[in-house]
Design an enzyme around this catalytic site. Sequence first.
Site, PDB file in Angstrom:
ATOM      1  N   HIS A  42       0.851  -1.198   0.000  1.00 57.60           N
ATOM      2  CA  HIS A  42       0.000   0.000   0.000  1.00 57.60           C
ATOM      3  C   HIS A  42       0.881   1.241   0.000  1.00 57.60           C
ATOM      4  O   HIS A  42       2.083   1.153   0.271  1.00 57.60           O
ATOM      5  CB  HIS A  42      -0.900   0.014   1.244  1.00 57.60           C
ATOM      6  CG  HIS A  42      -0.112   0.273   2.500  1.00 57.60           C
ATOM      7  ND1 HIS A  42       0.592  -0.723   3.142  1.00 57.60           N
ATOM      8  CD2 HIS A  42       0.132   1.420   3.180  1.00 57.60           C
ATOM      9  CE1 HIS A  42       1.217  -0.199   4.189  1.00 57.60           C
ATOM     10  NE2 HIS A  42       0.962   1.103   4.231  1.00 57.60           N
ATOM     11  N   HIS A 123       5.619   6.443  -1.518  1.00 53.09           N
ATOM     12  CA  HIS A 123       6.416   5.223  -1.649  1.00 53.09           C
ATOM     13  C   HIS A 123       5.595   3.983  -1.308  1.00 53.09           C
ATOM     14  O   HIS A 123       4.613   4.059  -0.578  1.00 53.09           O
ATOM     15  CB  HIS A 123       7.667   5.291  -0.775  1.00 53.09           C
ATOM     16  CG  HIS A 123       7.389   5.154   0.687  1.00 53.09           C
ATOM     17  ND1 HIS A 123       6.827   6.178   1.432  1.00 53.09           N
ATOM     18  CD2 HIS A 123       7.575   4.119   1.534  1.00 53.09           C
ATOM     19  CE1 HIS A 123       6.688   5.767   2.687  1.00 53.09           C
ATOM     20  NE2 HIS A 123       7.134   4.520   2.775  1.00 53.09           N
TER      21      HIS A 123
END
Length: 174
Positions: A42, A123
Amino acid sequence: MKNDTLRLFFALPCPPQLAEQIVSWHDSLQLKGRPVIPANLHMTLAFLGQQPSSRLADLRTLAATVQGAAFELRLDRLVRRRNGLLYLAPSQPPAALLELVERLGEALLAGGFRLEERSFLAHLTLMRSCSGQPPPDCPTFDWPVSHFALLASETGPQGSVYHQLQQWPLLRID
C-alpha cells in the site's frame, strides 16, 4: 480488559494483480531482509496510530467529504535507505496524489486528529532490513488509482496484517 483501540491509517491499497507482479519481480532480485507480503502492499496517505474504536464513525464521515481525482501512479524508482527500507517510488508524484494527501490531512486536522510531523513521501514499501544493494534500474509499474481506504493494522505471530475497513472512490475526470 478489552482493547478498544485500533492502529489506523489511510492508504492506497495496491491492486492484487499489480501486487503480485511487483512481488514476483522483487523476489527475483533475491535480496535478504523482511519482505512485505503482497496483501499488505500500500501507499500510506495519513498515519493515525492508535485510535479509540469509538472514533471510527468520525473517520468514515470525514473521509466521505474528501474529494479527489482518480490518477495514474507510475512507480519507476527503487530506493534503499541506509536503515534497510527498500521501496518503489514515483520519479514524479502526480499532482492528484499530492492534492489528495493535502485534502485528507486538512479534513483530519479539522476533525481533531493528530498527524505525523514528517512530510509525505510517496512510496510503496517492499522490504525492511534489506541488507543487499538493489540493482540501479527497475521496471515501471503503472497503478491506476481509483479509490483510497481506511486500514487497520493488527500484529500477529507472522507480523502485521492490514484489514481494509472502508474505501472511498476518487472521481474520474476525462
